[in-house]
Design an enzyme around this catalytic site. Structure first.
Site, PDB file in Angstrom:
ATOM      1  N   HIS A 100       0.838  -1.197   0.000  1.00 50.52           N
ATOM      2  CA  HIS A 100       0.000   0.000   0.000  1.00 50.52           C
ATOM      3  C   HIS A 100       0.870   1.242   0.000  1.00 50.52           C
ATOM      4  CE1 HIS A 100       0.580  -1.497   4.107  1.00 50.52           C
ATOM      5  NE2 HIS A 100       0.640  -0.237   4.504  1.00 50.52           N
ATOM      6  N   HIS A 102       0.782   5.001   1.209  1.00 46.01           N
ATOM      7  CA  HIS A 102       0.071   5.990   2.029  1.00 46.01           C
ATOM      8  C   HIS A 102       0.141   7.350   1.326  1.00 46.01           C
ATOM      9  CE1 HIS A 102      -0.090   3.669   5.886  1.00 46.01           C
ATOM     10  NE2 HIS A 102       1.000   3.114   5.425  1.00 46.01           N
TER      11      HIS A 102
HETATM   12  P1  5GP Z   1       1.663   0.023   7.420  1.00 46.12           P
HETATM   13  O1  5GP Z   1       2.220   0.255   8.783  1.00 46.12           O
HETATM   14  O2  5GP Z   1       1.559  -1.440   7.082  1.00 46.12           O
HETATM   15  O3  5GP Z   1       2.353   0.820   6.340  1.00 46.12           O
HETATM   16  O4  5GP Z   1       0.202   0.643   7.433  1.00 46.12           O
HETATM   17  C1  5GP Z   1      -0.957  -0.097   7.597  1.00 46.12           C
HETATM   18  C2  5GP Z   1      -2.059   0.904   7.720  1.00 46.12           C
HETATM   19  O5  5GP Z   1      -3.292   0.232   7.544  1.00 46.12           O
HETATM   20  C3  5GP Z   1      -2.127   1.608   9.070  1.00 46.12           C
HETATM   21  O6  5GP Z   1      -1.984   3.021   8.874  1.00 46.12           O
HETATM   22  C4  5GP Z   1      -3.498   1.246   9.618  1.00 46.12           C
HETATM   23  O7  5GP Z   1      -4.133   2.320  10.282  1.00 46.12           O
HETATM   24  C5  5GP Z   1      -4.249   0.829   8.387  1.00 46.12           C
HETATM   25  N1  5GP Z   1      -5.278  -0.183   8.605  1.00 46.12           N
HETATM   26  C6  5GP Z   1      -5.136  -1.335   9.286  1.00 46.12           C
HETATM   27  N2  5GP Z   1      -6.272  -2.042   9.266  1.00 46.12           N
HETATM   28  C7  5GP Z   1      -7.163  -1.304   8.547  1.00 46.12           C
HETATM   29  C8  5GP Z   1      -8.530  -1.516   8.177  1.00 46.12           C
HETATM   30  O8  5GP Z   1      -9.166  -2.516   8.504  1.00 46.12           O
HETATM   31  N3  5GP Z   1      -9.117  -0.541   7.436  1.00 46.12           N
HETATM   32  C9  5GP Z   1      -8.440   0.582   7.043  1.00 46.12           C
HETATM   33  N4  5GP Z   1      -9.137   1.474   6.311  1.00 46.12           N
HETATM   34  N5  5GP Z   1      -7.159   0.799   7.377  1.00 46.12           N
HETATM   35  C10 5GP Z   1      -6.522  -0.125   8.128  1.00 46.12           C
END
Ligand code: 5GP
Ligand code: ZN
Length: 112
Positions: A100, A102
């Site tokens: 993903h 951001h």
């Molecule tokens: P990472 O740390 O892997 O780059 O970011 C994962 C992101 O996914 C986090 O910012 C977290 O808030 C978001 N996230 C986790 N679970 C969910 C979910 O069920 N729905 C949404 N919309 N975001 C999620």
């Protein structure tokens, strides 16, 4: 689709999201825990665990995801700019192992 991947479930519609954009290959939706006034993510619909698992066959898809960023950011109220963050692997702080990008903005400039 992998059964235990939360973002694959969002793609499948079994977990709801606040959708920003969708096409055949890509989905964008708001982060559930925003770190700024605007915070959404752009993901591929196909399961790719992280940038480290992407191959040459994903070059077009990755390019399309990045090219969507300024367009969607503008639509979401960020005409002046935004941050893009891709956390990769445990060492990179990645928590959800489905690639993903951001898109974060609206809180003014900040250091990396
Ligand atoms: P990472 O740390 O892997 O780059 O970011 C994962 C992101 O996914 C986090 O910012 C977290 O808030 C978001 N996230 C986790 N679970 C969910 C979910 O069920 N729905 C949404 N919309 N975001 C999620
Ligand atoms: Zn997945």
């Amino acid at each position: 689709m992998t059964d235990d991947c939360i973002f694959c479930k969002i793609v499948a519609g079994t977990i709801p999201c606040r959708k920003v954009y969708e096409d055949d290959e890509v989905l964008a939706f708001h982060d559930i825990h925003p770190v700024a006034p605007v915070h959404f993510m752009i993901i591929p619909k196909k399961h790719l665990a992280s940038l480290a698992e992407a191959g040459p066959e994903d070059a077009g898809l990755l390019g399309r995801m990045l090219l969507l960023a300024p367009r969607l950011a503008k639509e979401q109220g960020l005409p002046d700019g935004f941050r893009t963050v891709i956390n990769t692997g445990r060492g990179g702080g990645q928590e959800v192992f489905h690639l993903h990008v951001h898109i974060i903005g609206g809180a003014g400039p900040r250091p990396l």
